[in-house]
Design an enzyme around this catalytic site. Sequence first.
Site, PDB file in Angstrom:
ATOM      1  N   PRO A 188       0.842  -1.208   0.000  1.00 40.94           N
ATOM      2  CA  PRO A 188       0.000   0.000   0.000  1.00 40.94           C
ATOM      3  C   PRO A 188       0.875   1.255   0.000  1.00 40.94           C
ATOM      4  O   PRO A 188       1.413   1.645   1.034  1.00 40.94           O
ATOM      5  CB  PRO A 188      -0.815  -0.128   1.285  1.00 40.94           C
ATOM      6  CG  PRO A 188      -0.065  -1.068   2.140  1.00 40.94           C
ATOM      7  CD  PRO A 188       0.835  -1.911   1.297  1.00 40.94           C
ATOM      8  N   ASP A 366       5.743   2.454   2.445  1.00 43.08           N
ATOM      9  CA  ASP A 366       4.799   1.372   2.705  1.00 43.08           C
ATOM     10  C   ASP A 366       3.941   1.780   3.907  1.00 43.08           C
ATOM     11  O   ASP A 366       4.433   1.875   5.033  1.00 43.08           O
ATOM     12  CB  ASP A 366       5.606   0.094   3.025  1.00 43.08           C
ATOM     13  CG  ASP A 366       4.720  -1.114   3.202  1.00 43.08           C
ATOM     14  OD1 ASP A 366       3.541  -0.941   3.538  1.00 43.08           O
ATOM     15  OD2 ASP A 366       5.236  -2.239   3.023  1.00 43.08           O
ATOM     16  N   HIS A 367       2.656   2.002   3.651  1.00 44.60           N
ATOM     17  CA  HIS A 367       1.799   2.562   4.699  1.00 44.60           C
ATOM     18  C   HIS A 367       1.508   1.554   5.819  1.00 44.60           C
ATOM     19  O   HIS A 367       1.003   1.926   6.871  1.00 44.60           O
ATOM     20  CB  HIS A 367       0.499   3.060   4.070  1.00 44.60           C
ATOM     21  CG  HIS A 367      -0.143   4.172   4.840  1.00 44.60           C
ATOM     22  ND1 HIS A 367       0.398   4.702   5.988  1.00 44.60           N
ATOM     23  CD2 HIS A 367      -1.282   4.865   4.635  1.00 44.60           C
ATOM     24  CE1 HIS A 367      -0.386   5.657   6.444  1.00 44.60           C
ATOM     25  NE2 HIS A 367      -1.420   5.769   5.645  1.00 44.60           N
ATOM     26  N   ARG A 368       1.853   0.265   5.612  1.00 49.58           N
ATOM     27  CA  ARG A 368       1.703  -0.692   6.711  1.00 49.58           C
ATOM     28  C   ARG A 368       2.731  -0.422   7.793  1.00 49.58           C
ATOM     29  O   ARG A 368       2.564  -0.784   8.949  1.00 49.58           O
ATOM     30  CB  ARG A 368       1.894  -2.137   6.199  1.00 49.58           C
ATOM     31  CG  ARG A 368       0.804  -2.602   5.271  1.00 49.58           C
ATOM     32  CD  ARG A 368       1.188  -3.898   4.627  1.00 49.58           C
ATOM     33  NE  ARG A 368       2.391  -3.774   3.813  1.00 49.58           N
ATOM     34  CZ  ARG A 368       2.958  -4.786   3.166  1.00 49.58           C
ATOM     35  NH1 ARG A 368       2.438  -5.987   3.254  1.00 49.58           N
ATOM     36  NH2 ARG A 368       4.025  -4.584   2.425  1.00 49.58           N
ATOM     37  N   ILE A 370       4.932   2.755   7.749  1.00 45.42           N
ATOM     38  CA  ILE A 370       5.194   4.175   7.994  1.00 45.42           C
ATOM     39  C   ILE A 370       3.877   4.938   7.899  1.00 45.42           C
ATOM     40  O   ILE A 370       3.139   4.766   6.924  1.00 45.42           O
ATOM     41  CB  ILE A 370       6.151   4.740   6.900  1.00 45.42           C
ATOM     42  CG1 ILE A 370       7.393   3.857   6.728  1.00 45.42           C
ATOM     43  CG2 ILE A 370       6.489   6.187   7.170  1.00 45.42           C
ATOM     44  CD1 ILE A 370       8.443   3.988   7.754  1.00 45.42           C
TER      45      ILE A 370
END
Length: 394
Positions: A188, A366-368, A370
């Site tokens: 993501p 990577d939004h998982r 950061i």
Amino acid sequence: MLFEIKIPDIGSDELEVTEIFVKVDDIIKENQNLITIEGDKTSLEIPSTKSGIIKEIKVNIGDKIKTNSTIIILDDNIKKKTDNLINNKNKKNNESNEEIHASPLIRNLSRKFNIDLKKINGTGLKGRIIKEDIDLYIKKKEDQLNLNDNYIQKQQNLNEFNNTKKIKINNLQIISGKNLLKNWITIPHVTIFDKINITDLEIFRKKQNIILIKNKQNIKITPLVFIIKAVEIALNNMPKFNSSLSEDGKFLKLKNDINIGVAVETKRGLIVPVIKNIKYKKIIDIAKSLIKISKKAKNGFLNKNDIINGSFTISSLGHIGTTNFTPIINSPEIAILGVSKFNIEPIWYKKKFIPKLILPISLSFDHRVIDGADGARFINQIKYILSDIRNFIM
Ligand code: CAO
């Protein structure tokens, strides 16, 4: 008669309930899996020790349980009736979730890739789903995608483009294309953009290059060299950006070494050689490494060691143009920095506009791992360092 089905001996650890395959009033068989429990390194499915009807479920997803904890209360009184019902149920409903035979590893894989196990025919013992079945399912999906692409392509050719020319895609592009697709689909991405005033940095850089020429040193320091240094300092301060997410997505591996990959355009396609152990390297050493490795890449002389173990990537289109772009993360890394072309822009200072050299940058992460706030903090660090060269020594 009512029975308690309990967790067998799993040692002294407490494990977490991650899946429950049954519900109250379900008729279950002996050895049918009831729940999955997981720890840091284990994943176990717990089967029922009896057949019967479930009267009560004693656990919830997320509960921590240990040896001897009760999972369900089971009524085995109606054994005969149950056996008939089980047979009927099996005939009618052999697709229900609890009928799927798959190991915890396969269930983890299916969760990770969002695959509905009911859609897969297991080819293992007694119809068990094995890894090969998952691979085949993914391959079929990929082929389907290709077919759709081919179909669209054909339609375009038929309808609009009669006069076409085929160009073969080389192996490097095929491999990197597959990786890009996988990274784009499975990570993501969030991309944030910023601009940095590098007016002073450019004056300093040009002076340094004049000195290098005077000293007859065959080295040119490009803006990218300072950007690499600034990224290294930011990675030191925010080690999450220099990490990888574990396969099950449950922990981060923070890396001690900082190895920065630089996207290099070559005749065969894009390749990312890695400058290793960049921590504490001087600007001049980074410049030498960048020249060496990009020359090697452009001439097709990279070896395997030159392209592995990167921990962060920078992709610079600065020498060509663009005001901004969204770089794709180079898995298993967590983030990537995109660099666009700097230009003179009017900046409001006190009471008037003054011309300044402005560098646009973009950071995909990577939004998982950061969140947006940390993304902004990371880009701010790079900005702080590049906008005032003295900050390099702080
Ligand atoms: N803005 C304006 N000019 C820039 C710049 C920027 N952000 N970055 C570099 N330049 C200038 C340099 O200063 C140099 O000019 P001078 O010779 O006048 O000093 C010129 O552009 C050429 O630089 P370079 O390309 O030789 O060196 P580099 O260190 O900037 O980059 C390398 C090296 C290997 C990264 C680059 O050659 C390359 O291949 N980039 C391709 C990256 C790419 O394709 N990414 C893909 C993006 S998404 O698919």
